[in-house]
Design a protein around this motif. Structure first.
Motif, short mmCIF file in Angstrom:
data_model
loop_
_atom_site.label_atom_id
_atom_site.label_comp_id
_atom_site.label_asym_id
_atom_site.label_seq_id
_atom_site.Cartn_x
_atom_site.Cartn_y
_atom_site.Cartn_z
N PRO A 93 0.85 -1.18 0.00
CA PRO A 93 0.00 0.00 0.00
C PRO A 93 0.89 1.24 0.00
CG PRO A 93 0.21 -0.83 2.23
CD PRO A 93 0.99 -1.77 1.36
N TYR A 98 0.78 5.55 0.08
CA TYR A 98 0.16 6.88 0.10
C TYR A 98 1.29 7.90 0.26
CZ TYR A 98 -2.62 10.88 1.52
OH TYR A 98 -3.17 12.13 1.60
N GLU A 156 4.35 8.08 -1.24
CA GLU A 156 5.64 7.40 -1.03
C GLU A 156 6.58 7.65 -2.20
OE1 GLU A 156 6.32 6.27 1.78
OE2 GLU A 156 4.51 5.45 2.72
N ASP A 168 -2.74 4.49 -3.09
CA ASP A 168 -3.96 4.87 -2.38
C ASP A 168 -4.23 6.38 -2.51
OD1 ASP A 168 -6.18 4.74 -0.75
OD2 ASP A 168 -5.03 4.72 1.12
N ASN A 198 -7.71 9.06 -1.67
CA ASN A 198 -7.17 8.34 -0.53
C ASN A 198 -8.30 7.64 0.25
OD1 ASN A 198 -6.04 9.12 2.71
ND2 ASN A 198 -5.09 7.62 1.40
N TYR A 241 -5.68 2.89 4.92
CA TYR A 241 -4.78 1.73 4.93
C TYR A 241 -5.52 0.41 4.68
CZ TYR A 241 -1.02 -1.29 6.68
OH TYR A 241 -0.03 -2.24 6.81
N ASP A 268 4.77 -2.66 3.92
CA ASP A 268 4.48 -1.26 3.62
C ASP A 268 5.36 -0.73 2.49
OD1 ASP A 268 2.45 -1.16 5.41
OD2 ASP A 268 3.61 -0.25 7.02
N GLY A 269 4.85 0.27 1.80
CA GLY A 269 5.59 0.87 0.69
C GLY A 269 6.62 1.88 1.13
N ASP A 270 6.86 1.98 2.45
CA ASP A 270 7.81 2.98 2.93
C ASP A 270 9.18 2.40 3.26
OD1 ASP A 270 7.20 1.57 5.19
OD2 ASP A 270 6.34 3.24 6.31
N GLN A 278 10.09 0.18 5.66
CA GLN A 278 10.47 -0.01 7.07
C GLN A 278 10.83 -1.47 7.41
OE1 GLN A 278 7.43 3.06 9.03
NE2 GLN A 278 9.17 2.60 10.36
N ARG A 297 4.04 5.69 21.04
CA ARG A 297 3.40 4.83 20.03
C ARG A 297 3.51 3.35 20.41
NH1 ARG A 297 3.50 4.86 13.52
NH2 ARG A 297 1.73 3.46 13.60
N ARG A 319 11.62 5.08 9.26
CA ARG A 319 11.25 5.66 7.97
C ARG A 319 12.37 6.60 7.52
NH1 ARG A 319 6.96 7.28 4.73
NH2 ARG A 319 5.06 6.20 5.35
N GLN A 371 4.90 9.49 8.33
CA GLN A 371 4.10 8.38 8.85
C GLN A 371 2.67 8.85 9.11
OE1 GLN A 371 5.54 6.91 12.65
NE2 GLN A 371 4.32 8.42 13.70
N THR A 372 1.72 7.92 8.92
CA THR A 372 0.31 8.26 9.13
C THR A 372 -0.27 7.52 10.34
OG1 THR A 372 -0.40 6.45 7.73
CG2 THR A 372 -0.06 8.58 6.66
N1 UDP Z 1 -0.82 4.09 3.53
C1 UDP Z 1 -1.87 3.95 2.62
N2 UDP Z 1 -3.00 4.69 2.80
C2 UDP Z 1 -3.16 5.53 3.84
C3 UDP Z 1 -2.13 5.63 4.80
C4 UDP Z 1 -0.97 4.90 4.62
O1 UDP Z 1 -1.75 3.19 1.66
O2 UDP Z 1 -4.21 6.18 3.92
C5 UDP Z 1 0.42 3.31 3.35
C6 UDP Z 1 1.71 4.09 3.51
O3 UDP Z 1 2.13 4.66 2.29
C7 UDP Z 1 2.67 3.03 4.01
C8 UDP Z 1 1.76 2.10 4.82
O4 UDP Z 1 0.44 2.36 4.36
O5 UDP Z 1 3.25 2.30 2.96
C9 UDP Z 1 1.86 2.34 6.31
O6 UDP Z 1 1.66 3.71 6.58
P1 UDP Z 1 2.63 4.51 7.58
O7 UDP Z 1 4.05 4.21 7.29
O8 UDP Z 1 2.21 5.94 7.51
O9 UDP Z 1 2.22 3.89 8.96
P2 UDP Z 1 3.15 3.53 10.19
O10 UDP Z 1 4.33 2.77 9.68
O11 UDP Z 1 3.53 4.84 10.78
O12 UDP Z 1 2.25 2.72 11.05
#
Ligand code: UDP
Ligand code: MG
Length: 234
Positions: free
Chosen positions: A12, A14, A16, A45, A73, A76, A96-98, A100, A132, A203, A208-209
């Motif tokens: 996923p 958003y 990125e 997304d 959007n 998640y 995740d697409g970030d 991590q 967190r 990250r 981050q969301t």
């Molecule tokens: N993401 C998404 N839609 C959203 C929010 C986040 O597809 O509305 C994706 C985001 O790009 C990432 C993954 O979901 O690849 C996890 O999000 P994030 O890293 O913000 O969350 P965290 O790691 O902080 O829990």
């Protein structure tokens, strides 16, 4: 030698734009070495940055890559559902697409999928703020108590599933409750789950969301809805 399983790998995304190419290339490299039959799906997304354009270019350059765009959007959970609904292979893996997580560590999960229906990578040392981690701990206690899912790291984004599970369960979460919903509904159908430790990295780009208040409120709203509609035997 013919590899045992075929796999769909998806992420996923958003906003990125600074991560998506690196993560996609990592997935292509790992999948090319470990599988004969694979596909990579980027779920965009409704990003407001260049993620969509970069994903389209990656798909054009590489026949193993597909992109699915959400017009706006959706959240998640909705992004994960799009990935599961469009997966065509025997196994489905998402992260995740970030970036991590290191996709290479799928090698820790794979041997266990012979014996279990879901193999989830729990974060060995989660790279998040203390607050967190405390919130996540409390959330874990709550959902484990409510749904008897019995896992240590419900929301870790490094999970391998037998794809057939998604033919048998109907998912409704739009937000972060999605992982709980899948575990709860899969357990209720008698599917088995195990966990294995994987590394988690900070990250390096983008925002981050997961800690946003709107995300947390939505998760609680969907939690109450799921709890009231859910019967562990259904
Ligand atoms: N993401 C998404 N839609 C959203 C929010 C986040 O597809 O509305 C994706 C985001 O790009 C990432 C993954 O979901 O690849 C996890 O999000 P994030 O890293 O913000 O969350 P965290 O790691 O902080 O829990
Ligand atoms: Mg993240």
């Amino acid at each position: 030698m013919k590899k045992k399983y075929s796999i769909t790998i998806f992420f996923p995304c958003y906003n990125e734009e600074h991560n998506i190419e690196r993560v996609t290339r990592e997935a292509l490299d790992v999948a090319g070495r470990l599988f004969d039959d694979y596909e990579i799906i980027i779920v965009n997304d409704g990003s407001r940055d260049n993620t969509g354009a970069i994903a389209d270019r990656l798909a054009k350059e590489n026949p193993f890559v597909r992109v699915i765009h959400h017009e706006h959007n959706k959240g998640y959970g909705a992004a994960l559902r799009t990935g599961f609904e469009n997966a065509t292979k025997e196994l489905v893996f998402y992260t995740d697409g970030d970036g991590q997580f290191k996709i290479e560590e799928i090698t820790k999960l794979l041997p266990l999928i012979d014996k279990y229906d879901i193999v989830s990578g729990y974060r060995i040392r989660r790279q998040d703020s203390l607050i967190r981690k405390i919130n996540a701990f409390m959330w874990g206690l709550l959902v484990n108590a409510l749904f008897k899912i019995n896992v240590s790291d419900v929301d870790s984004a490094f999970k391998l599933y037998k794809r057939k599970i998604f033919d048998e369960i109907t998912l409704t979460s739009q937000g972060a409750l999605i992982d709980t919903e899948i575990f709860a509904k899969a357990r209720a159908k008698g599917y088995t789950i195990t966990e294995v430790g994987v590394n988690h990295y900070p990250r390096v780009a983008g925002e981050q969301t997961g800690a946003k208040l709107s995300v947390i409120f939505k998760a609680f709203k969907e939690l109450f809805k799921l709890r009231s509609s859910f019967s562990p035997r259904s």
